[in-house]
Design a protein around this motif. Structure first.
Motif, PDB file in Angstrom:
ATOM      1  N   GLY A 128      -4.193 -11.564  -8.233  1.00  0.00           N
ATOM      2  CA  GLY A 128      -3.713 -12.864  -7.771  1.00  0.00           C
ATOM      3  C   GLY A 128      -2.850 -12.755  -6.540  1.00  0.00           C
ATOM      4  N   LEU A 129      -1.907 -13.664  -6.424  1.00  0.00           N
ATOM      5  CA  LEU A 129      -1.141 -13.839  -5.192  1.00  0.00           C
ATOM      6  C   LEU A 129      -0.173 -12.697  -4.913  1.00  0.00           C
ATOM      7  N   VAL A 130       0.334 -12.028  -5.956  1.00  0.00           N
ATOM      8  CA  VAL A 130       1.233 -10.898  -5.693  1.00  0.00           C
ATOM      9  C   VAL A 130       0.508  -9.867  -4.837  1.00  0.00           C
ATOM     10  N   HIS A 131      -0.692  -9.502  -5.260  1.00  0.00           N
ATOM     11  CA  HIS A 131      -1.460  -8.538  -4.481  1.00  0.00           C
ATOM     12  C   HIS A 131      -1.887  -9.123  -3.140  1.00  0.00           C
ATOM     13  N   GLY A 132      -2.244 -10.394  -3.129  1.00  0.00           N
ATOM     14  CA  GLY A 132      -2.619 -11.023  -1.875  1.00  0.00           C
ATOM     15  C   GLY A 132      -1.502 -10.964  -0.846  1.00  0.00           C
ATOM     16  N   MET A 133      -0.262 -11.081  -1.303  1.00  0.00           N
ATOM     17  CA  MET A 133       0.894 -11.033  -0.400  1.00  0.00           C
ATOM     18  C   MET A 133       1.379  -9.612  -0.152  1.00  0.00           C
ATOM     19  N   ALA A 134       1.124  -8.708  -1.077  1.00  0.00           N
ATOM     20  CA  ALA A 134       1.555  -7.317  -0.903  1.00  0.00           C
ATOM     21  C   ALA A 134       0.701  -6.587   0.119  1.00  0.00           C
ATOM     22  N   HIS A 135      -0.591  -6.865   0.141  1.00  0.00           N
ATOM     23  CA  HIS A 135      -1.473  -6.155   1.073  1.00  0.00           C
ATOM     24  C   HIS A 135      -1.047  -6.320   2.538  1.00  0.00           C
TER      25      HIS A 135
ATOM     26  N   GLY B 268       1.796  -4.078   3.444  1.00  0.00           N
ATOM     27  CA  GLY B 268       1.361  -2.713   3.678  1.00  0.00           C
ATOM     28  C   GLY B 268       0.629  -2.552   4.989  1.00  0.00           C
ATOM     29  N   GLY B 269      -0.272  -3.496   5.269  1.00  0.00           N
ATOM     30  CA  GLY B 269      -1.084  -3.388   6.473  1.00  0.00           C
ATOM     31  C   GLY B 269      -0.300  -3.561   7.756  1.00  0.00           C
ATOM     32  N   ARG B 270       0.641  -4.503   7.761  1.00  0.00           N
ATOM     33  CA  ARG B 270       1.391  -4.796   8.994  1.00  0.00           C
ATOM     34  C   ARG B 270       2.684  -3.988   9.122  1.00  0.00           C
ATOM     35  N   LEU B 271       3.320  -3.717   7.975  1.00  0.00           N
ATOM     36  CA  LEU B 271       4.638  -3.092   8.039  1.00  0.00           C
ATOM     37  C   LEU B 271       4.688  -1.712   7.388  1.00  0.00           C
ATOM     38  N   GLY B 272       3.583  -1.283   6.787  1.00  0.00           N
ATOM     39  CA  GLY B 272       3.551   0.038   6.171  1.00  0.00           C
ATOM     40  C   GLY B 272       4.344   0.148   4.885  1.00  0.00           C
TER      41      GLY B 272
ATOM     42  N   ASN C 214     -12.770  -1.179  -7.426  1.00  0.00           N
ATOM     43  CA  ASN C 214     -12.294  -1.621  -6.112  1.00  0.00           C
ATOM     44  C   ASN C 214     -11.460  -0.544  -5.457  1.00  0.00           C
ATOM     45  N   TYR C 215     -11.305  -0.666  -4.155  1.00  0.00           N
ATOM     46  CA  TYR C 215     -10.443   0.244  -3.404  1.00  0.00           C
ATOM     47  C   TYR C 215      -9.944  -0.494  -2.174  1.00  0.00           C
ATOM     48  N   VAL C 216      -8.837   0.017  -1.615  1.00  0.00           N
ATOM     49  CA  VAL C 216      -8.160  -0.655  -0.515  1.00  0.00           C
ATOM     50  C   VAL C 216      -8.169   0.251   0.709  1.00  0.00           C
ATOM     51  N   VAL C 217      -8.487  -0.339   1.860  1.00  0.00           N
ATOM     52  CA  VAL C 217      -8.595   0.390   3.123  1.00  0.00           C
ATOM     53  C   VAL C 217      -7.738  -0.323   4.165  1.00  0.00           C
ATOM     54  N   THR C 218      -7.173   0.444   5.094  1.00  0.00           N
ATOM     55  CA  THR C 218      -6.387  -0.142   6.181  1.00  0.00           C
ATOM     56  C   THR C 218      -7.204  -0.161   7.470  1.00  0.00           C
ATOM     57  N   ASP C 219      -7.322  -1.350   8.026  1.00  0.00           N
ATOM     58  CA  ASP C 219      -7.926  -1.537   9.348  1.00  0.00           C
ATOM     59  C   ASP C 219      -6.788  -1.400  10.353  1.00  0.00           C
ATOM     60  N   THR C 220      -6.593  -0.173  10.843  1.00  0.00           N
ATOM     61  CA  THR C 220      -5.430   0.099  11.685  1.00  0.00           C
ATOM     62  C   THR C 220      -5.466  -0.672  12.994  1.00  0.00           C
TER      63      THR C 220
ATOM     64  N   LYS D 145      -4.254   9.943   4.222  1.00  0.00           N
ATOM     65  CA  LYS D 145      -2.977   9.361   4.648  1.00  0.00           C
ATOM     66  C   LYS D 145      -2.633   8.174   3.744  1.00  0.00           C
ATOM     67  N   PRO D 146      -1.338   7.854   3.618  1.00  0.00           N
ATOM     68  CA  PRO D 146      -0.964   6.666   2.842  1.00  0.00           C
ATOM     69  C   PRO D 146      -1.633   5.417   3.408  1.00  0.00           C
ATOM     70  N   ASN D 147      -1.932   4.464   2.529  1.00  0.00           N
ATOM     71  CA  ASN D 147      -2.656   3.260   2.948  1.00  0.00           C
ATOM     72  C   ASN D 147      -3.878   3.687   3.782  1.00  0.00           C
TER      73      ASN D 147
END
Length: 383
Positions: free
Chosen positions: A259-266, A269-273, A150-156, A68-70
Motif C-alpha cells: 500500500g501507501l507506505v511502500h508507495g511513499m518509501a520507494h 530511496g530512489g531520490r534520497l538514498g 517481486n523485486y525493486v530496482v533503481t533507475d539511477t 549495491k544498495p538499492n
C-alpha cells in the motif's frame, strides 16, 4: 472472487539450513552456482559460510559481489553479462533485499533477454520464461525476497525506484537460516524488522487480503510485536523468530499486495538514498493514521498483538488510535527516525516525492485511495 497464491516449491528453516543447499541442487540436476551477494557479506565471512558448504560438497560456483544498495539497473546488467559467461545453471541470492533483488533481475533477464534494458520489467512484466532457477538465502529478517514474486530496482538516471512483479522470479528453494542473520548490526535489525512489520500490516489491510493471507499477516504482526525490540537488543532466540516472521509475511504480501507506505518509501530511496526499512519505519504509523477509517475492524487485531487491553471490546475508534500509537511507540523505542527531514528531505523534494509515490505500483493497494495532494500533505507533516 478468485484468489491466487504462489509460494516456493520448497523451503528449509532452522539453524544450519544452508547445509541443505548441495542436496537441493543435485536433486534438481544443477551443477554450478552463480552466487549473487555484496562486498560487505564477502568481507565479513558470511559468503564463505555458504561457499564452504559448496566446497565440502564438491559443487562448483562463481561469486558475483558487485551488488549495491538499492540495486541500480547497471548492476543487474553487469550481473547478466557475468552469469552468461559463467557456465552456471542456477543462482544463489545471498543477502538482504539488494542481493536478492539483483539476483532476480539477473535470472529473469538471462531467461528473457528481450528485457535486457531492465526498465521494461517495471510493473507486471510480460515475461514468457521462468527465471534461471534461484535459491534464496536471506541474511536479513525483513525483505522476504526469498519467497516473493517481486523485486525493486533503481533507475539511477531518473532517480527513482520501481517494482517489478513477476511470478516467474520466485526462488524455487528458500533457505531461512538464522545463523546468517544473528550477526546483523542493531541498526540493520531495526530497519529490516520495521520493513517486515510494514509488510505484515499493509498486507493485512490491503483490499486484496483474504482469509489465508490474513492468517499469515496476523501471525507475523504478533511475532514482530513480541520479538523485534528484543532482537535489536541482541536476544538470539528473538532474532530467530524475526527470521521466520519475515518469511511468513512474505508469503502473504507477495500475493495480495502492499500500500501507501511502500508507495511513499520507494521515492525516499530512489531520490534520497534512504534505506528502505528506515523509510518504512518513518511512514508506517502516519499512514496507518491516514487509513484507519478504511480498515474495518482489522486494527483490533493489530492492537491486540501489541498488548492493547480490550482490543476486541473497546470502542473501535479508540482501538484504532491505540494501534497507531503502539506502532509509533515501537518506532520511537527502536530509535528509528520519525521525520523525513532527519533523512535529508527538504521542502524542494516534497512535490517530486509525492508525484513518484502517487504513480508507484504499490500505492493502488492502499485501503484508502490517496490523491497526490493527500500524499504531499503526509510528506509535509513529516518534515
Amino acid at each position: 472472487m478468485v484468489y491466487r497464491m504462489i509460494f516456493n516449491q520448497t523451503a528449509y528453516f532452522g539453524r544450519g539450513a544452508i547445509r541443505e543447499i548441495p542436496g537441493a541442487a543435485r536433486g534438481r540436476g544443477f551443477h554450478k552456482a552463480f552466487v549473487v551477494t555484496d562486498p560487505v557479506l564477502l568481507e565479513t565471512g558470511t559468503v564463505k559460510r555458504v561457499t564452504d558448504v559448496l566446497d565440502e560438497a564438491g559443487l562448483e560456483y562463481e561469486v558475483f559481489d558487485n551488488v549495491k544498495p538499492n540495486p541500480p539497473v547497471e548492476c543487474i546488467q553487469d550481473g547478466v553479462e557475468r552469469f552468461n559467461a559463467s557456465g552456471a545453471d542456477f543462482l544463489i541470492g545471498l543477502g538482504g533485499g539488494s542481493p536478492q533483488d539483483t539476483c532476480k533481475g539477473i535470472g529473469i533477464i538471462a531467461a528473457n533477454p528481450e528485457f535486457g534494458d531492465v526498465l521494461s520489467l517495471e510493473g507486471v512484466a510480460d515475461t514468457k520464461n521462468p527465471s534461471v532457477p534461484i535459491f534464496g538465502v536471506p541474511t536479513t529478517a525483513g525483505t522476504a525476497s526469498e519467497t516473493t514474486i517481486n523485486y525493486v530496482v533503481t533507475d539511477t538516471r531518473n532517480k527513482r525506484k520501481f517494482v517489478a512483479v513477476d511470478p516467474h522470479d520466485i526462488p524455487v528453494v528458500a533457505f531461512v537460516d538464522p545463523d546468517l542473520t544473528d550477526s546483523m548490526p542493531r541498526g540493520l535489525k531495526v530497519a529490516t524488522g520495521l520493513d517486515a512489520l510494514t509488510h505484515a500490516i499493509e498486507g493485512y489491510v490491503t483490499p486484496g487480503a483474504w482469509s489465508l493471507s490474513d492468517c499469515l499477516s496476523m501471525q507475523t504482526i504478533r511475532m514482530i510485536a513480541r520479538n523485534l525490540a528484543r532482537s535489536a537488543d541482541g536476544d538470539v532466540p528473538a532474532g530467530e523468530q524475526m527470521a521466520y516472521a519475515s518469511y511468513i509475511t512474505g508469503m502473504a504480501y507477495s500475493n495480495v499486495g502492499l500500500g501507501l507506505v511502500h508507495g511513499m518509501a520507494h521515492p525516499l530511496g530512489g531520490r534520497l538514498g534512504v534505506a528502505h526499512g528506515v523509510a518504512n519505519g518513518i511512514l508506517l504509523a502516519p499512514v496507518m493514521e491516514y487509513n484507519k477509517d478504511y480498515t474495518g475492524g482489522k486494527y483490533r487485531g493489530i492492537a491486540d498483538a501489541f498488548g492493547v487491553e480490550d482490543a476486541y471490546t473497546a470502542d473501535l475508534e479508540t482501538v484504532r488510535e491505540a494501534a497507531v500509537a503502539a506502532v509509533h511507540g515501537l518506532t520511537v523505542d527502536l530509535k528509528n527516525p520519525t521525520t523525513i527531514s532527519e533523512v535529508g528531505a527538504t521542502e524542494a523534494d516534497l512535490e517530486p516525492l509525492a508525484h513518484d509515490a502517487f504513480h508507484d505500483v504499490c500505492t493502488p493497494g492502499n485501503p484508502r485511495k490517496a490523491t497526490e495532494e493527500d500524499i504531499l500533505a503526509i510528506y509535509r507533516s513529516l518534515m
